[in-house]
Design an enzyme around this catalytic site. Sequence first.
Site, PDB file in Angstrom:
ATOM      1  N   GLN A 239       0.825  -1.204   0.000  1.00 59.87           N
ATOM      2  CA  GLN A 239       0.000   0.000   0.000  1.00 59.87           C
ATOM      3  C   GLN A 239       0.864   1.261   0.000  1.00 59.87           C
ATOM      4  O   GLN A 239       0.338   2.359  -0.176  1.00 59.87           O
ATOM      5  CB  GLN A 239      -0.949   0.000   1.210  1.00 59.87           C
ATOM      6  CG  GLN A 239      -2.094  -1.001   1.067  1.00 59.87           C
ATOM      7  CD  GLN A 239      -3.085  -0.978   2.221  1.00 59.87           C
ATOM      8  OE1 GLN A 239      -3.308  -2.001   2.836  1.00 59.87           O
ATOM      9  NE2 GLN A 239      -3.698   0.158   2.514  1.00 59.87           N
ATOM     10  N   ARG A 386      -9.748  -0.393   7.022  1.00 56.32           N
ATOM     11  CA  ARG A 386     -10.671   0.530   6.362  1.00 56.32           C
ATOM     12  C   ARG A 386     -11.029   1.722   7.241  1.00 56.32           C
ATOM     13  O   ARG A 386     -12.191   2.093   7.397  1.00 56.32           O
ATOM     14  CB  ARG A 386     -11.939  -0.182   5.910  1.00 56.32           C
ATOM     15  CG  ARG A 386     -12.590   0.592   4.761  1.00 56.32           C
ATOM     16  CD  ARG A 386     -13.688  -0.153   4.070  1.00 56.32           C
ATOM     17  NE  ARG A 386     -14.137   0.639   2.948  1.00 56.32           N
ATOM     18  CZ  ARG A 386     -14.458   0.162   1.761  1.00 56.32           C
ATOM     19  NH1 ARG A 386     -14.388  -1.120   1.526  1.00 56.32           N
ATOM     20  NH2 ARG A 386     -14.865   0.955   0.803  1.00 56.32           N
ATOM     21  N   CYS A 387      -9.988   2.325   7.820  1.00 60.96           N
ATOM     22  CA  CYS A 387     -10.233   3.539   8.592  1.00 60.96           C
ATOM     23  C   CYS A 387      -8.914   4.254   8.732  1.00 60.96           C
ATOM     24  O   CYS A 387      -7.867   3.709   8.480  1.00 60.96           O
ATOM     25  CB  CYS A 387     -10.787   3.213   9.981  1.00 60.96           C
ATOM     26  SG  CYS A 387      -9.659   2.304  11.031  1.00 60.96           S
ATOM     27  N   GLU A 762     -13.298   5.311   3.758  1.00 60.06           N
ATOM     28  CA  GLU A 762     -13.342   4.632   5.050  1.00 60.06           C
ATOM     29  C   GLU A 762     -14.502   5.070   5.920  1.00 60.06           C
ATOM     30  O   GLU A 762     -14.864   4.380   6.877  1.00 60.06           O
ATOM     31  CB  GLU A 762     -12.005   4.854   5.742  1.00 60.06           C
ATOM     32  CG  GLU A 762     -10.877   4.272   4.881  1.00 60.06           C
ATOM     33  CD  GLU A 762      -9.493   4.636   5.344  1.00 60.06           C
ATOM     34  OE1 GLU A 762      -9.346   5.696   5.965  1.00 60.06           O
ATOM     35  OE2 GLU A 762      -8.574   3.860   5.075  1.00 60.06           O
TER      36      GLU A 762
END
Lengths: 808, 284
Positions: A239, A386-387, A762
């Site tokens: 990522q 996802r945050c 997110e």
Amino acid sequence: MKDEVTREERVAGLKGLGCSRKRVEDARFTQGKGNYVDDIKLPGMLHGDFVRSPYAHARIKSINIDAAMALPGVTAVLTAKDLEPLGLHWMPTLAGDKQMVLADGKVLFQGQEVAFVVASDRYVAADAVELVEVDYEELEVIVDPFKSLQSDVVLREDLVAEDGSIPNGAHGPRKHPNHIFTWEAGEEEATNQVIDNADVVATEEMYYHRTHPCPLETCGSVASMDKVNGKLTLWGTFQAPHVVRTVASLLSGIEEHNIRVVSPDIGGGFGNKVGVYPGYVCSIVASIVTGVPVKWVEDRMENLMSTAFARDYWMKGKISATKEGKITGLHCHVTADHGAFDACADPTKFPAGFMNICTGSYDIPVAYLGVDGVYTNKAPGGVSYRCSFRVTEAVYFIERMIEVLAIELNMDPAELRSINFIKKEQFPYTAALGWEYDSGDYQTAWDKALLAVDYKGLRAEQAERVEAFKRGETRKVMGIGLSFFTEIVGAGPVKNCDILGMGMFDSCEIRIHPTGSAVARLGTISQGQGHATTFAQILATEIGLSAESITIEEGDTDTAPYGLGTYGSRSTPVAGAAAAMAGRKIRAKAQMIAAYLLEVHDNDVEFDVDRFVVKGTPEQFKTMKEIAYAAYNQAIPGLEPGLEAVSYYDPPNMTYPFGAYVCVMDIDVDTGVPEIRRFYALDDCGTRINPMVIEGQIHGGLTEALAVALGQEIAYDDMGNVKTATLMDFFLPTAWEVPNYETDFTVTPSPHHPIGAKGVGESPHVGGVPCFSNAVQDAFRPFGNRHTNMPHDHWRIWQTANNLGMHD
Amino acid sequence: MIPAAFEYYRPTDMAGVIALLQEHGDDARVIAGGHSLIPMMKLRMADVPHLIDLQAIKGLNGIAITDGTVTIGAMVTQHEIINSAEMEKAAPIMKEAALQIADPQVRYMGTVGGNVANGDPGNDMPGLMQCLNAQFHLTGPDGDRTVDARDFYEAAYMTDREDEEVLTAVSFAAPVGGFAYEKQKRKIGDYATAAAAVQISKEGGKVAAASIAMTNLSDTPVWSDSAGAALVGTACDDAAVKAAVTAMLGDIDPTEDNRGPVAFKRHAAGIVLGRAITRAWSRA
């Protein structure tokens, strides 16, 4: 020449900001033409596989590789002893700790990497793994962080001095050998004083369980060391490819210009692919040792058992208020289970991420947060699933505390939120724990959401249903889940955000081609977010060329400008801003070229959609295509040829997207089965780049929220065995389990972002988890429920009903 | 998730299969749809040096319904069960149950024979076969034999089938009356938290006969004779259903797993059975 195309048509032709342009990536993804790490096949490539520990805590007495080495096709079996001379048997983590690459004398969690087998094909490697004989001596296992802080069992002997003292960790003093850090924000004494003297105080303890991002594509890498020219090429599920390049250079001693890191297509990341894993290091070492490319791709069980988990926060809260419901103070303490190594992926100065956003969307005058990180015999991680960093934990905490306070006050939780929102006129607002919220209009969003679902009508229906249940007419109860969340995304300003010393700016480089098309490269990397679609839209509006004529490239460190990658909803807030700023540099030069071509002064032309026009004489213009051609092919006095720009963007602040969610749920109290009748999600992510992509992101984030709230967990037994290592037990929702989602929006642009965008990928996860959980808990509130921990799977819901006497 | 090396065979007649089984003993396994066996091999929990594929064997396919007897070849898939109009007419409970097994992709490959022969207590067909009082047809070196489904299961993955035998078909008398297959599961693709198969026939407003079986609540499928008996002669009222549930609870022995603790499973079993009986009675 008269322009026969209307201005509206020219705007539409750009497919710029606000256009629901179809995703350009999907043609290849939907036809199986993506190119993922495991699709990379190089001549002579070898395959690696790990021998992993079956034990959660054991000393390694011996490793015998003879039988494995004797298997035809096996090239090497690496152990810590082989990596030690290179200094690579341990590696630094993103959190300032270090982590074993291969077990160095002991293992600390089930599934830990013990030896790396390299063989001619994947099958031989798997057979050889079985032949490596490891003699373990089992040690006492600790899976409970509270017990860990009381235990005489030292998990990390490397972190205790010879005289038995406990040296400081990366984040200051440690109070026990198994303690990692204490991190504090706010005013504890002042907070306690307010709470001790308050009219009303609600306290609650809640466990945000351990779960896992579980991207569909597992982690992997292909390393290829070219010994002739000294160049290492590394493809992987990264990522943050530039960070990997820098870390690889620092670890290996190979100069950074001799390392090329490539993130090809990535099948979902959700935070799981931010960190550096032993498999990456071992594939590099194995390629250096063997001189041929080496591939490592983990399987699903390895992914779930050994790569970065998320959450695992034991949170204890106290919230105080006046009798009228005005919140006066908030106290939060977290015991954070980090597993065997502190491998959280947080900005360096934030060992608990942005947990200090836990005052949420509310005007809370005084607050305190304390977080203690603890080692246990579990896999390392602690990534932001996802945050943004620990924001799901923070929002879950405050949205549960609000509900508990509403119970304490005997007040409607929607009204309690309204009473306490930070008001529109208070922005920019500095929260008690330090963050400066850039913008917001919470009450407007809340009112819109409550009206859309007919909140009053739902409450009336719920009251009727409670009576019907009590009369024995139904065995189903109805819950109304509310959440109002504020995210903190777009890390981040270099003045306070870095990872391993690398400032968290991002970048964009644009080249306009002579015929008026373009390529733009960014320091981020899409894992499914649709960057190739949406970044082109930002640029289209900025530079007046159609998004269809702009190629977006990311993920190859030899071509892309340096950036910190994609996680924490930072791509649009940071790289998106860089794209806009680079676009403006292009436009500035284009203005000079246009003025020259139109034979007027620079200040006498202005930008209009896809062209520069002479002010007051719109029929006199040069299109961006014409300008691009001239930039390369016409000698313009005082200007260099070409049309290129680069921008490195250091954001002045984070962005603060927010949203209002409502979930209506019917629960069968006898089976514990919840049915989601309705889910309404209003998001305010500032300026909306592509409404269709936003909607897709919201659907995806809500689905992962549903998963976490209703069943997705990484569970361990007392021996440290992972009980949820396959998709049979680890809940990954399918279309069958997913409800219909209704999406809605308000637009409150970020005042400091060049185009006012805030990030959205997110938000639905952050806001969704407490909304689903609150729906379950709200269904049982009329029967005496105060709080129950997630995940709300069938048996735990049943247990809640059972504890409340609803089966009697 | 890579299996150990194995030899793959694809004989074209049953004699060839039996010969391979005799040659390799418990080092050999036959494979039908493979949806239980292949994952076990990939996890290296099943060591199968010799894998014998039944796909090319004739005579293991097809659904036959003659003189009130339903015969299903071992290689008939769940998908074929679902799409057979004759089956839906003769034994509609088969379709109702098959639709609750796994997902469409699995049902295209998964077979009735594999489902019943594997002995996995989580599989749905074994319980259903208890309810239908089916016979399992086996063939081996000593010829053919038939075993009652209710006598077939000994423990988890342990059945009456000898290593050198192959299950070739299942058969049962077409059931009469109302039916229901009720299954609680956590998600698509999951095994049952609790499942109940019920057949009820009605005469003069009373239960004439009832057969009840439960899935994934013991280490074998459970046929609860006493639960069925509790319904016979009643009007299938609340008291009768309660009595049947109580009787059933005496026959199951669930264990705790990720689906929940024993108390929950027993409660869910009761609820699931109650609903199955109610639905079956409404159709009787």
